[in-house]
Enzyme design. Structure first.
Site, PDB file in Angstrom:
ATOM      1  N   HIS A   1      42.129  44.708  47.513  1.00 29.67           N
ATOM      2  CA  HIS A   1      41.890  44.058  48.802  1.00 29.67           C
ATOM      3  C   HIS A   1      40.716  43.077  48.679  1.00 29.67           C
ATOM      4  O   HIS A   1      40.134  42.912  47.619  1.00 29.67           O
ATOM      5  CB  HIS A   1      41.628  45.091  49.898  1.00 29.67           C
TER       6      HIS A   1
ATOM      7  N   THR B   1      40.996  37.572  47.977  1.00 26.54           N
ATOM      8  CA  THR B   1      41.110  36.619  46.880  1.00 26.54           C
ATOM      9  C   THR B   1      40.699  37.224  45.539  1.00 26.54           C
ATOM     10  O   THR B   1      39.884  38.144  45.479  1.00 26.54           O
ATOM     11  CB  THR B   1      40.218  35.387  47.138  1.00 26.54           C
ATOM     12  N   ARG B   2      41.276  36.664  44.462  1.00 25.23           N
ATOM     13  CA  ARG B   2      40.878  36.980  43.099  1.00 25.23           C
ATOM     14  C   ARG B   2      40.887  35.707  42.267  1.00 25.23           C
ATOM     15  O   ARG B   2      41.702  34.813  42.489  1.00 25.23           O
ATOM     16  CB  ARG B   2      41.837  37.997  42.457  1.00 25.23           C
TER      17      ARG B   2
ATOM     18  N   LYS C   1      32.098  33.673  49.108  1.00 27.36           N
ATOM     19  CA  LYS C   1      32.263  35.097  48.753  1.00 27.36           C
ATOM     20  C   LYS C   1      31.642  35.343  47.386  1.00 27.36           C
ATOM     21  O   LYS C   1      31.897  34.598  46.438  1.00 27.36           O
ATOM     22  CB  LYS C   1      33.750  35.450  48.735  1.00 27.36           C
TER      23      LYS C   1
ATOM     24  N   HIS D   1      29.822  41.877  39.096  1.00 27.74           N
ATOM     25  CA  HIS D   1      30.868  42.470  38.272  1.00 27.74           C
ATOM     26  C   HIS D   1      30.403  43.732  37.556  1.00 27.74           C
ATOM     27  O   HIS D   1      31.133  44.723  37.489  1.00 27.74           O
ATOM     28  CB  HIS D   1      31.361  41.444  37.246  1.00 27.74           C
TER      29      HIS D   1
ATOM     30  N   CYS E   1      34.986  48.264  47.212  1.00 28.96           N
ATOM     31  CA  CYS E   1      36.253  48.561  46.548  1.00 28.96           C
ATOM     32  C   CYS E   1      35.933  49.407  45.318  1.00 28.96           C
ATOM     33  O   CYS E   1      34.792  49.844  45.142  1.00 28.96           O
ATOM     34  CB  CYS E   1      36.999  47.286  46.167  1.00 28.96           C
TER      35      CYS E   1
ATOM     36  N   LYS F   1      44.483  39.216  38.157  1.00 22.32           N
ATOM     37  CA  LYS F   1      45.091  37.945  37.739  1.00 22.32           C
ATOM     38  C   LYS F   1      46.285  38.160  36.818  1.00 22.32           C
ATOM     39  O   LYS F   1      47.199  37.350  36.756  1.00 22.32           O
ATOM     40  CB  LYS F   1      44.046  37.050  37.075  1.00 22.32           C
TER      41      LYS F   1
END
Length: 376
Positions: free
Chosen positions: A44, A47-48, A262, A266, A311, A344
């Protein structure tokens, strides 16, 4: 009820696999403990990033190029815009492994890549300020995927092809005897000739039912949207980005449809159990602090936090994927441990899972993602 293939986990990878299996004429059932797309996993947040000159290693490039072809096919099949060609800017110290892998993979596969000094980056995108010893690697043909819309698109096509999707159906037991798969949920039992396990953070507990223990570690992750000057940070003239800095690895997106910039971190994150409630964004000091510190250093024109979300990443020890057949059951395909950089690839992972079930092999080398690398 009897099926040719059952898929446990109908998120990014599972929904794509359901589509490809259904197009092959297989009677396919997808089971999910929630209702995808949902906010309990890793897909969710709207975007990625998709990038091809891959800082994580050259072995990923053929796989991600196939994935982009399949995303293009999905757009054509549904008439939906799922990919935005914003370009992606990779930033870091020139001699870092990430930047050098990005440059070498672009050279090996003849990918367009502009290598820019810190000053050239600032001149092209005044919203970015870099130290003198940083460079930028801009990939103009890459960009952003709409993750939740992509899952819905695969779901729509899978159902048109006859796939059955049962949501809010938590798997309680898996049994394989004489190559026949039995799946039990709270109130139903299903049978199939083959099984796909693509359940994200829950894959480890499910696979333990088949006597397979994989080194999967779910961690809590956060990301947030910040108020942005649309003239400077809008998707039409600002790229998606990845930054490797001395303080951590960060990624982000331009303001898409006025949503704001956004940003997420990572690396890092606290290990969690997927069945436990995840602390909401802002409950830990570093949720806001990490992102604001990053922006103050590299995008100082951004300051006002709008909102954030949480997430899960599911990490492997080497942060490479697991895509393989079960060592003891050739009719069980597994996709797990995508370590925060998997979405991706999910179109190609779905195709790979389908082909592993149908023929036991895929036409792109999957050996870097083998379960055997964890034997010791």
């Amino acid at each position: 009820m009897n099926y040719d293939v059952i898929i446990i986990g109908a998120g990014s990878m599972g929904m794509a696999a359901g589509y490809f299996l259904s197009t092959s004429g297989k009677k396919t059932l997808l089971l999910d403990a929630c209702t995808p797309p949902h906010n309990k996993g890793s897909h969710h947040g709207e975007t990625r990033i998709i990038r091809y000159a891959y800082g994580e290693g050259e072995e990923y490039v053929p796989f991600v190029l196939r994935a982009q072809e399949l995303w293009n096919d999905l757009e054509k099949a549904t008439g939906k815009q799922l990919f935005l060609q914003t370009g992606v800017l990779n930033v870091g110290k020139e001699h870092s492994d990430f930047i050098q892998n990005t440059i070498s993979s672009a050279k090996k596969y003849s990918l367009p890549l502009d290598i820019l000094s810190s000053k050239e980056v600032h001149n092209r995108w005044p919203g970015i300020t870099l130290p003198n010893d940083f460079i930028g690697c801009f990939e103009p043909t890459s960009g952003v995927l709409k993750c939740e819309e992509s899952i819905k698109a695969y779901q729509e096509l899978a159902e048109l092809n006859g796939a059955t999707i049962l949501t809010n159906s938590q798997v309680k037991d898996i049994l394989i005897k004489d190559d026949r798969v039995t799946i039990k949920t709270d109130n139903q039992t299903f049978y199939s000739d083959a099984l796909v396990v693509s359940a994200g953070a829950w894959s480890g507990s499910l696979l333990s039912m088949l006597d397979l223990e994989l080194p999967l570690s779910p961690v809590r992750k956060t990301f947030a949207w910040f108020q942005a000057d649309e003239k400077m940070y809008h998707q039409d003239h600002f790229p998606a980005f990845t930054f490797e800095t001395p303080n951590g690895q960060y990624y982000g997106f331009p303001s898409i449809d006025g949503a704001g910039l956004k940003v997420g971190r990572h690396d890092g994150g606290d290990q969690i159990h997927p069945d436990e409630s995840i602390l909401p964004f802002g409950e830990l000091p570093e949720d806001k602090g990490d992102l604001i510190h990053f922006l103050h250093q590299y995008m100082p024109k951004i300051s006002q936090l709008q909102y954030g979300k949480t997430c899960m990443y599911t990490l492997t020890p080497d942060e490479d994927f697991i895509i393989d057949l079960h060592p003891n059951y050739s009719n069980v395909a597994i996709a797990a441990g995508f370590s925060g950089h998997g979405f991706k690839f999910s179109s190609a992972v779905g195709q790979a899972l389908s082909q592993l079930i149908l023929s036991g092999q895929y036409d792109i080398d999957l050996s870097p993602f083998s379960i055997n690398r964890f034997k010791n």
